[in-house]
Design a protein around this motif. Sequence first.
Motif, short mmCIF file in Angstrom:
data_model
loop_
_atom_site.label_atom_id
_atom_site.label_comp_id
_atom_site.label_asym_id
_atom_site.label_seq_id
_atom_site.Cartn_x
_atom_site.Cartn_y
_atom_site.Cartn_z
N GLN A 281 0.80 -1.61 0.04
CA GLN A 281 0.03 -0.25 -0.31
C GLN A 281 0.61 1.60 0.19
OE1 GLN A 281 -2.71 -1.26 -0.80
NE2 GLN A 281 -2.34 -3.01 -0.27
N GLU A 282 0.73 2.06 -0.64
CA GLU A 282 1.15 4.10 -1.11
C GLU A 282 2.15 3.42 -1.80
OE1 GLU A 282 -1.05 6.13 0.09
OE2 GLU A 282 -1.83 4.61 1.42
N ARG A 283 2.54 2.52 -1.89
CA ARG A 283 3.51 2.29 -3.26
C ARG A 283 3.22 1.95 -4.78
NH1 ARG A 283 8.65 0.30 -0.83
NH2 ARG A 283 8.82 -0.54 -2.98
N TRP A 284 2.63 1.59 -5.50
CA TRP A 284 2.23 1.46 -6.71
C TRP A 284 1.18 0.84 -7.01
CZ3 TRP A 284 6.64 1.77 -8.31
CH2 TRP A 284 8.20 1.77 -8.08
N GLY A 285 -0.22 1.33 -5.72
CA GLY A 285 -1.42 1.38 -5.96
C GLY A 285 -1.71 0.20 -4.98
N THR A 286 -3.17 -0.50 -5.62
CA THR A 286 -3.62 -1.11 -4.59
C THR A 286 -3.51 -2.29 -5.48
OG1 THR A 286 -5.59 0.40 -4.59
CG2 THR A 286 -6.08 -2.34 -3.41
N LEU A 287 -3.34 -3.46 -4.07
CA LEU A 287 -2.55 -4.67 -4.25
C LEU A 287 -3.95 -5.80 -3.91
CD1 LEU A 287 -0.35 -6.93 -5.73
CD2 LEU A 287 0.65 -7.18 -3.39
N LYS A 288 -4.54 -6.81 -4.54
CA LYS A 288 -5.46 -7.59 -3.69
C LYS A 288 -5.31 -8.47 -4.03
CE LYS A 288 -9.79 -5.39 -4.11
NZ LYS A 288 -11.07 -5.34 -4.81
N VAL A 289 -6.19 -9.55 -3.53
CA VAL A 289 -6.34 -11.28 -3.80
C VAL A 289 -7.21 -11.57 -4.50
CG1 VAL A 289 -6.57 -13.75 -2.52
CG2 VAL A 289 -4.48 -11.86 -1.62
N TYR A 290 -7.82 -12.21 -5.31
CA TYR A 290 -8.43 -13.95 -5.87
C TYR A 290 -8.15 -14.43 -5.99
CZ TYR A 290 -8.93 -8.67 -7.85
OH TYR A 290 -8.97 -7.07 -8.04
N TYR A 291 -9.76 -15.84 -5.48
CA TYR A 291 -9.17 -17.16 -5.78
C TYR A 291 -9.63 -17.53 -7.20
CZ TYR A 291 -9.47 -16.04 -0.72
OH TYR A 291 -8.25 -15.14 0.10
N PRO A 292 -8.48 -18.47 -7.64
CA PRO A 292 -9.63 -19.17 -9.06
C PRO A 292 -10.19 -19.90 -9.08
CG PRO A 292 -7.38 -19.74 -7.74
CD PRO A 292 -7.84 -18.67 -7.41
N PRO A 293 -10.82 -20.10 -9.96
CA PRO A 293 -12.37 -20.61 -9.75
C PRO A 293 -12.01 -22.31 -9.32
CG PRO A 293 -11.76 -19.61 -12.13
CD PRO A 293 -10.99 -19.59 -11.56
N LEU A 294 -10.87 -22.57 -9.59
CA LEU A 294 -11.07 -23.97 -8.93
C LEU A 294 -9.33 -23.46 -7.88
CD1 LEU A 294 -12.01 -26.96 -8.33
CD2 LEU A 294 -10.05 -27.72 -10.25
N THR A 295 -9.42 -23.90 -6.87
CA THR A 295 -8.51 -23.81 -6.54
C THR A 295 -7.58 -26.07 -5.66
OG1 THR A 295 -6.93 -22.68 -4.57
CG2 THR A 295 -9.47 -23.26 -3.92
N LEU A 296 -6.19 -24.42 -4.70
CA LEU A 296 -5.92 -26.53 -4.02
C LEU A 296 -5.57 -25.79 -2.59
CD1 LEU A 296 -3.43 -27.48 -6.92
CD2 LEU A 296 -5.46 -29.11 -6.01
N TRP A 297 -5.76 -26.68 -2.28
CA TRP A 297 -5.05 -26.37 -0.18
C TRP A 297 -3.77 -27.52 -0.61
CZ3 TRP A 297 -8.11 -23.94 2.72
CH2 TRP A 297 -8.55 -23.65 2.07
N SER A 298 -3.15 -26.34 -0.02
CA SER A 298 -1.85 -27.06 0.91
C SER A 298 -1.79 -27.10 2.00
CB SER A 298 -0.82 -25.72 0.56
OG SER A 298 -0.01 -25.54 -0.96
N ASP A 299 -1.81 -28.68 2.66
CA ASP A 299 -1.95 -28.29 3.75
C ASP A 299 -1.47 -29.33 3.78
OD1 ASP A 299 -1.57 -30.49 2.18
OD2 ASP A 299 -3.17 -32.16 2.35
N HIS A 300 -0.04 -28.77 4.45
CA HIS A 300 0.83 -29.47 5.21
C HIS A 300 1.45 -30.05 6.18
CE1 HIS A 300 2.82 -25.54 4.49
NE2 HIS A 300 1.51 -24.97 3.90
N PRO A 301 0.88 -31.80 5.18
CA PRO A 301 1.02 -32.75 6.19
C PRO A 301 2.17 -33.15 7.07
CG PRO A 301 1.30 -33.47 3.27
CD PRO A 301 0.86 -32.32 4.11
N ALA A 302 2.44 -33.31 8.23
CA ALA A 302 3.64 -34.14 8.52
C ALA A 302 3.35 -35.81 8.94
CB ALA A 302 3.65 -32.92 9.99
N ALA A 303 4.40 -36.39 8.12
CA ALA A 303 4.47 -37.76 8.24
C ALA A 303 5.22 -38.37 9.74
CB ALA A 303 4.39 -38.41 7.22
N VAL A 304 5.04 -39.15 10.23
CA VAL A 304 6.87 -40.05 11.09
C VAL A 304 7.45 -41.11 10.31
CG1 VAL A 304 7.76 -41.19 12.82
CG2 VAL A 304 5.88 -39.16 12.88
N LEU A 305 8.67 -40.61 9.57
CA LEU A 305 8.92 -41.40 8.65
C LEU A 305 8.67 -42.93 9.84
CD1 LEU A 305 9.45 -39.02 7.05
CD2 LEU A 305 11.45 -39.37 6.45
N GLN A 306 8.93 -44.23 8.33
CA GLN A 306 8.99 -45.12 8.76
C GLN A 306 10.26 -46.00 8.65
OE1 GLN A 306 6.00 -47.00 10.93
NE2 GLN A 306 6.18 -44.54 10.69
N ALA A 307 11.17 -45.25 8.34
CA ALA A 307 12.72 -45.35 7.67
C ALA A 307 12.94 -46.16 8.74
CB ALA A 307 13.31 -44.23 6.97
#
Length: 396
Positions: A281-307
Motif C-alpha cells: 500500500q502507498e507504493r504502486w497502487g492497490t494489491l488485491k487477492v483473487y481466488y481462481p475458480p478452482l483452487t488447491l489446498w496446501s495442507d502441510h501434512p506431517a508424517a513420522v517416517l517409517q525408515a
Amino acid sequence: MVILGFLLAVGGVFYLSRHGNTSSDTGSSGAGSTGPSRPSAPVPVTEISFLYSTEKKEWVEAAAVLFQQENPSVKVTLVGRGSLDAAQGILEGREKPTVWSPADTAVLRMLESDWATERTRGPLFAQDGEDAPQPLVITPLVFVVWEDRANVLLKANEGKAVSWRVIHQAVASDQGWPAVGGKAEWGFVKLGHTDPTRSNSGLQAMLLATLEYYHKRSGLTVGDLLDPKYQEWIRQLEKGVSKFEASSGTFMTDMVRFGPSRYDIAVVYENLAISQIANAQERWGTLKVYYPPLTLWSDHPAAVLQADWVTEAQKEAARKWVKFLRSRPMQERALKFGFRPADPSVPIKTADADNPFTRLADHGILVEVPPVAEVPQGPVVRNLLAMWTRVVGSQR
C-alpha cells in the motif's frame, strides 16, 4: 535416683536420634547442609529432526521454542527445504529426517510412489495411526494482482473471475495488455510463479491450469498430459513468466518492491499474500487477492517416517512434536501467520483485531474459498513435471 537417671538417658538417646535424622534429611535436600550434595541424574534427551517446507518457517520456529520449554527431554532440529528438493533428498538418501512436512499432499504422494519402486524398501509412511500423515495448517493457492490490471481481466472474462483461461488469453497474445482491453503502456502481461520442478506452489499452479484446461475437478490422467494441443497451450501460458524463481517468497517480495514493472500477476499461497499486502500500500497502487475458480489446498501434512534410520524412541518423541503442532494453542497461533488451522474446531474469524481474515477482507481475503480440486496420484504428478520440463524448461 536410678530410675530418674535411666529415663534421662533414654530421653537423650531419643533426642540425638531425632536430631541426626533431621540433619541428614536437610543435607540431602541441599538446604542448610554443610556436607556434599548428591548430583541429580541427567535427563535422557531424544534428538529428532523436522524437515519442513519453508512457507511455514515463522510459525514452526515460534512453536519449537515453546515445545522445547515444555519438553526438555526432546531436542528438535529444524531443517527448512523446498518441498520438491526435500522429497528428492529423501529419495536419494541425502536427507534422513524423523518427521517430514512438505507443503502439500501431492508432493508426499509423489515421493511415496517413487519410494515404492524399490521393492527392497518398506513403506516410507504409515497408512494409519499416529504416524500417518496429518495436516498441520492449510492455505489455498491464489492470484495476487494489481487492482487496475485485475479489473481488465475480470471485464475480459465477463466479470466472472480471474481465471487461467483469461490469463492465457492475455499472455499468449503478441499485443500484450491491449489484447484484453488493457493500456498499451502496461506492455506485455507479466506473470509470476515458481519453477514447478523445484517449488510446490509452481507445481500447484500447473495442476490448476491443467484442470481448468480440461474442465476437470478431479480424475486427471497421464494421457491428458500427452495431448499436443494441451502442451502448446501450456507453452503459450508460460511465455508470460520471465524467470521461474525457486521460492514463492522471493518473487512475491519483488512484486511489492518493484511494482507492476516486474509483475502484474503472481500465483502464490494465501498466507504469503497476507504477509505482503500491507507492504504494497502507498507504493504502486492497490494489491488485491483473487481466488481462481478452482483452487488447491496446501495442507502441510506431517508424517513420522517409517525408515530404518528412525528409532522407536525417536518415533515416540516425534509423536509428541506433531501432537504439539496440532494442539489448539498452536492452531490458533497459526492464524497470526496467515494460515488456516487444520483443526476444524478452531474458528477462522475471531474478535482479534489482528486477525488477517477480517482485517484484510477489503483486499479480497475470503473465509469461504471456491471449490477445491482433488490431488492426483503420484505418477500423474511425476509425469506433469516431466511434461513441463520438456515443453517449457528445455526452452529456457
